[in-house]
Motif scaffolding. Structure first.
Motif, PDB file in Angstrom:
ATOM      1  N   SER A  65       1.866  -2.939   9.834  1.00 20.79           N
ATOM      2  CA  SER A  65       0.560  -3.358  10.347  1.00 20.79           C
ATOM      3  C   SER A  65      -0.476  -3.112   9.257  1.00 20.79           C
ATOM      4  CB  SER A  65       0.211  -2.612  11.643  1.00 20.79           C
ATOM      5  OG  SER A  65       0.217  -1.231  11.436  1.00 20.79           O
ATOM      6  N   PRO A  66      -1.612  -3.775   9.366  1.00 25.87           N
ATOM      7  CA  PRO A  66      -2.647  -3.620   8.335  1.00 25.87           C
ATOM      8  C   PRO A  66      -3.340  -2.264   8.419  1.00 25.87           C
ATOM      9  CG  PRO A  66      -3.408  -5.097  10.053  1.00 25.87           C
ATOM     10  CD  PRO A  66      -1.989  -4.754  10.379  1.00 25.87           C
ATOM     11  N   GLU A  67      -3.789  -1.818   7.278  1.00 29.95           N
ATOM     12  CA  GLU A  67      -4.474  -0.534   7.147  1.00 29.95           C
ATOM     13  C   GLU A  67      -5.467  -0.704   6.001  1.00 29.95           C
ATOM     14  OE1 GLU A  67      -5.292   2.683   8.472  1.00 29.95           O
ATOM     15  OE2 GLU A  67      -3.169   3.105   8.634  1.00 29.95           O
ATOM     16  N   ALA A  68      -6.460   0.129   5.952  1.00 32.70           N
ATOM     17  CA  ALA A  68      -7.385   0.157   4.809  1.00 32.70           C
ATOM     18  C   ALA A  68      -7.476   1.595   4.332  1.00 32.70           C
ATOM     19  CB  ALA A  68      -8.758  -0.362   5.209  1.00 32.70           C
ATOM     20  N   ILE A  69      -7.561   1.743   3.028  1.00 29.64           N
ATOM     21  CA  ILE A  69      -7.600   3.073   2.440  1.00 29.64           C
ATOM     22  C   ILE A  69      -8.498   3.002   1.213  1.00 29.64           C
ATOM     23  CG2 ILE A  69      -5.580   2.786   0.949  1.00 29.64           C
ATOM     24  CD1 ILE A  69      -4.684   5.562   1.972  1.00 29.64           C
ATOM     25  N   GLY A  70      -9.049   4.116   0.814  1.00 32.65           N
ATOM     26  CA  GLY A  70      -9.887   4.163  -0.380  1.00 32.65           C
ATOM     27  C   GLY A  70      -9.322   5.120  -1.395  1.00 32.65           C
ATOM     28  N   PRO A  86      -7.756  -0.357  -7.331  1.00 33.00           N
ATOM     29  CA  PRO A  86      -9.114  -0.896  -7.271  1.00 33.00           C
ATOM     30  C   PRO A  86     -10.135   0.225  -7.084  1.00 33.00           C
ATOM     31  CG  PRO A  86      -7.653  -2.012  -5.720  1.00 33.00           C
ATOM     32  CD  PRO A  86      -6.904  -0.850  -6.267  1.00 33.00           C
ATOM     33  N   SER A  87     -11.304   0.035  -7.609  1.00 36.33           N
ATOM     34  CA  SER A  87     -12.351   1.057  -7.476  1.00 36.33           C
ATOM     35  C   SER A  87     -13.246   0.786  -6.269  1.00 36.33           C
ATOM     36  CB  SER A  87     -13.191   1.122  -8.756  1.00 36.33           C
ATOM     37  OG  SER A  87     -13.771  -0.145  -9.006  1.00 36.33           O
ATOM     38  N   TYR A  88     -12.811  -0.089  -5.395  1.00 31.17           N
ATOM     39  CA  TYR A  88     -13.566  -0.399  -4.187  1.00 31.17           C
ATOM     40  C   TYR A  88     -13.565   0.783  -3.226  1.00 31.17           C
ATOM     41  CZ  TYR A  88     -12.751  -5.080  -5.974  1.00 31.17           C
ATOM     42  OH  TYR A  88     -12.675  -6.176  -6.779  1.00 31.17           O
ATOM     43  N   ARG A  89     -14.545   0.803  -2.359  1.00 30.63           N
ATOM     44  CA  ARG A  89     -14.624   1.870  -1.355  1.00 30.63           C
ATOM     45  C   ARG A  89     -13.364   1.882  -0.490  1.00 30.63           C
ATOM     46  NH1 ARG A  89     -16.475   2.543   3.812  1.00 30.63           N
ATOM     47  NH2 ARG A  89     -17.125   0.391   4.034  1.00 30.63           N
ATOM     48  N   ARG A  90     -12.884   0.723  -0.081  1.00 31.36           N
ATOM     49  CA  ARG A  90     -11.658   0.580   0.719  1.00 31.36           C
ATOM     50  C   ARG A  90     -10.869  -0.594   0.154  1.00 31.36           C
ATOM     51  NH1 ARG A  90     -11.018   4.795   3.625  1.00 31.36           N
ATOM     52  NH2 ARG A  90     -10.036   3.934   5.423  1.00 31.36           N
ATOM     53  N   PHE A  91      -9.549  -0.508   0.202  1.00 36.06           N
ATOM     54  CA  PHE A  91      -8.712  -1.632  -0.202  1.00 36.06           C
ATOM     55  C   PHE A  91      -7.519  -1.735   0.740  1.00 36.06           C
ATOM     56  CE2 PHE A  91      -7.878   1.935  -3.116  1.00 36.06           C
ATOM     57  CZ  PHE A  91      -6.540   2.191  -2.854  1.00 36.06           C
ATOM     58  N   GLY A  92      -6.823  -2.861   0.675  1.00 39.21           N
ATOM     59  CA  GLY A  92      -5.749  -3.165   1.607  1.00 39.21           C
ATOM     60  C   GLY A  92      -4.531  -2.272   1.461  1.00 39.21           C
ATOM     61  N   ALA A  93      -4.040  -1.884   2.589  1.00 39.50           N
ATOM     62  CA  ALA A  93      -2.822  -1.084   2.659  1.00 39.50           C
ATOM     63  C   ALA A  93      -1.975  -1.628   3.807  1.00 39.50           C
ATOM     64  CB  ALA A  93      -3.160   0.384   2.906  1.00 39.50           C
ATOM     65  N   ALA A  94      -0.718  -1.314   3.769  1.00 36.39           N
ATOM     66  CA  ALA A  94       0.181  -1.638   4.881  1.00 36.39           C
ATOM     67  C   ALA A  94       0.659  -0.327   5.484  1.00 36.39           C
ATOM     68  CB  ALA A  94       1.363  -2.464   4.399  1.00 36.39           C
ATOM     69  N   LEU A  95       0.631  -0.255   6.790  1.00 36.59           N
ATOM     70  CA  LEU A  95       1.151   0.913   7.489  1.00 36.59           C
ATOM     71  C   LEU A  95       2.587   0.615   7.902  1.00 36.59           C
ATOM     72  CD1 LEU A  95       0.904   3.679   8.873  1.00 36.59           C
ATOM     73  CD2 LEU A  95       0.013   2.473  10.879  1.00 36.59           C
ATOM     74  N   LEU A  96       3.517   1.342   7.328  1.00 37.97           N
ATOM     75  CA  LEU A  96       4.913   1.281   7.757  1.00 37.97           C
ATOM     76  C   LEU A  96       5.001   2.263   8.915  1.00 37.97           C
ATOM     77  CD1 LEU A  96       7.798   0.223   7.244  1.00 37.97           C
ATOM     78  CD2 LEU A  96       8.088   2.110   5.632  1.00 37.97           C
ATOM     79  N   GLY A  97       4.669   1.775  10.104  1.00 38.42           N
ATOM     80  CA  GLY A  97       4.498   2.638  11.268  1.00 38.42           C
ATOM     81  C   GLY A  97       5.784   3.267  11.765  1.00 38.42           C
ATOM     82  N   ARG A  98       6.862   2.532  11.668  1.00 36.34           N
ATOM     83  CA  ARG A  98       8.149   3.039  12.142  1.00 36.34           C
ATOM     84  C   ARG A  98       9.256   2.454  11.287  1.00 36.34           C
ATOM     85  NH1 ARG A  98       4.643   2.326  15.982  1.00 36.34           N
ATOM     86  NH2 ARG A  98       4.395   3.879  17.606  1.00 36.34           N
ATOM     87  N   LEU A  99      10.282   3.243  11.057  1.00 35.73           N
ATOM     88  CA  LEU A  99      11.497   2.788  10.396  1.00 35.73           C
ATOM     89  C   LEU A  99      12.610   3.624  10.997  1.00 35.73           C
ATOM     90  CD1 LEU A  99      12.082   1.966   6.685  1.00 35.73           C
ATOM     91  CD2 LEU A  99      13.776   3.241   7.986  1.00 35.73           C
ATOM     92  N   ALA A 100      13.602   2.961  11.569  1.00 35.97           N
ATOM     93  CA  ALA A 100      14.679   3.679  12.249  1.00 35.97           C
ATOM     94  C   ALA A 100      16.003   2.955  12.053  1.00 35.97           C
ATOM     95  CB  ALA A 100      14.375   3.804  13.743  1.00 35.97           C
ATOM     96  N   VAL A 101      17.064   3.737  11.969  1.00 40.37           N
ATOM     97  CA  VAL A 101      18.413   3.208  11.813  1.00 40.37           C
ATOM     98  C   VAL A 101      19.276   3.784  12.934  1.00 40.37           C
ATOM     99  CG1 VAL A 101      20.454   3.155  10.306  1.00 40.37           C
ATOM    100  CG2 VAL A 101      18.155   3.028   9.305  1.00 40.37           C
ATOM    101  N   ALA A 102      20.079   2.932  13.557  1.00 40.09           N
ATOM    102  CA  ALA A 102      20.975   3.386  14.628  1.00 40.09           C
ATOM    103  C   ALA A 102      21.837   4.542  14.133  1.00 40.09           C
ATOM    104  CB  ALA A 102      21.855   2.229  15.098  1.00 40.09           C
ATOM    105  N   SER A 103      22.038   5.525  14.981  1.00 39.03           N
ATOM    106  CA  SER A 103      22.816   6.716  14.606  1.00 39.03           C
ATOM    107  C   SER A 103      24.177   6.344  14.027  1.00 39.03           C
ATOM    108  CB  SER A 103      22.998   7.628  15.816  1.00 39.03           C
ATOM    109  OG  SER A 103      21.751   8.140  16.230  1.00 39.03           O
ATOM    110  N   SER A 104      24.807   5.334  14.600  1.00 37.35           N
ATOM    111  CA  SER A 104      26.140   4.923  14.146  1.00 37.35           C
ATOM    112  C   SER A 104      26.119   4.305  12.759  1.00 37.35           C
ATOM    113  CB  SER A 104      26.738   3.919  15.135  1.00 37.35           C
ATOM    114  OG  SER A 104      25.937   2.742  15.178  1.00 37.35           O
ATOM    115  N   GLU A 105      24.948   3.936  12.257  1.00 37.29           N
ATOM    116  CA  GLU A 105      24.830   3.263  10.968  1.00 37.29           C
ATOM    117  C   GLU A 105      24.151   4.125   9.902  1.00 37.29           C
ATOM    118  OE1 GLU A 105      26.363   0.317  10.721  1.00 37.29           O
ATOM    119  OE2 GLU A 105      26.863   0.586  12.836  1.00 37.29           O
TER     120      GLU A 105
END
Length: 176
Positions: A65-70, A86-105
């Motif tokens: 999902s989208p995020e902003a960070i400075g 970038p030296s901007y106050r805020r710039f684009g970031a992506a939030l990798l909110g969740r990452l999961a792998v099945a227990s069997s894998e």
């Protein structure tokens, strides 16, 4: 990975979300009950690694999902990296909110494959992002992300620049 496995956007009618089990109930419940709604509301994108078939078994998934960070939010960033930001106050970031792998894998490289896919999607975005942010669920997850160059941003948040991730995956590819 065999030809009958593929990473694709979550489809609630195609993917068997209810039987997914990664060993972390919050991640299992998110996929089963919330992910499709977040996708519908455009709050997050969700991609799954799934087997082929009529109702596909989910082997792993991640969300972006989208995020902003400075730059001010990145106090521990090495000078060699921060000077490229970038030296901007805020710039684009992506939030990798969740990452999961099945227990069997788990232990088969699927987490790395999903992280690499998320990285490539971030590179291909028409609205560019500079960093990927994660909120690891526990110390084990934080240590796993550290292997790929993520560093602490706060007590419960980690960050890596796309430049660092690109270098890390290029190094991994050259060793294979």
């Amino acid at each position: 990975m065999t030809a009958d496995l593929h990473i694709q956007p979550l489809d609630k009618n195609l993917h068997n979300r209810a039987e997914f089990d990664c060993g972390v109930s919050a991640l299992n419940e998110y996929l089963a009950k919330q992910a499709a709604l977040d996708v519908k509301r455009r709050a997050a994108g969700c991609w799954v690694l799934a087997s082929a078939g009529e109702l596909q078994r989910v082997l792993g998934y991640y969300t972006l999902s989208p995020e902003a960070i400075g730059a001010v939010d990145l106090p521990g960033m090495p000078k060699t990296i921060s000077k490229k930001l970038p030296s901007y106050r805020r710039f684009g970031a992506a939030l990798l909110g969740r990452l999961a792998v099945a227990s069997s894998e788990q232990g088969k490289g699927i987490g790395e494959l999903l992280l690499m896919d998320a990285f490539h999607r971030c590179q291909a975005l028409e609205v560019p992002v500079v960093v990927i942010v994660v909120d690891p669920k526990d110390l084990y997850a934080a240590n796993w992300y550290t292997r790929f160059g993520f560093r602490p941003l706060s007590e419960d948040r980690m960050v890596v620049t796309l430049l660092e991730l690109e270098a890390r995956f290029n190094a991994l590819d050259s060793h294979r």
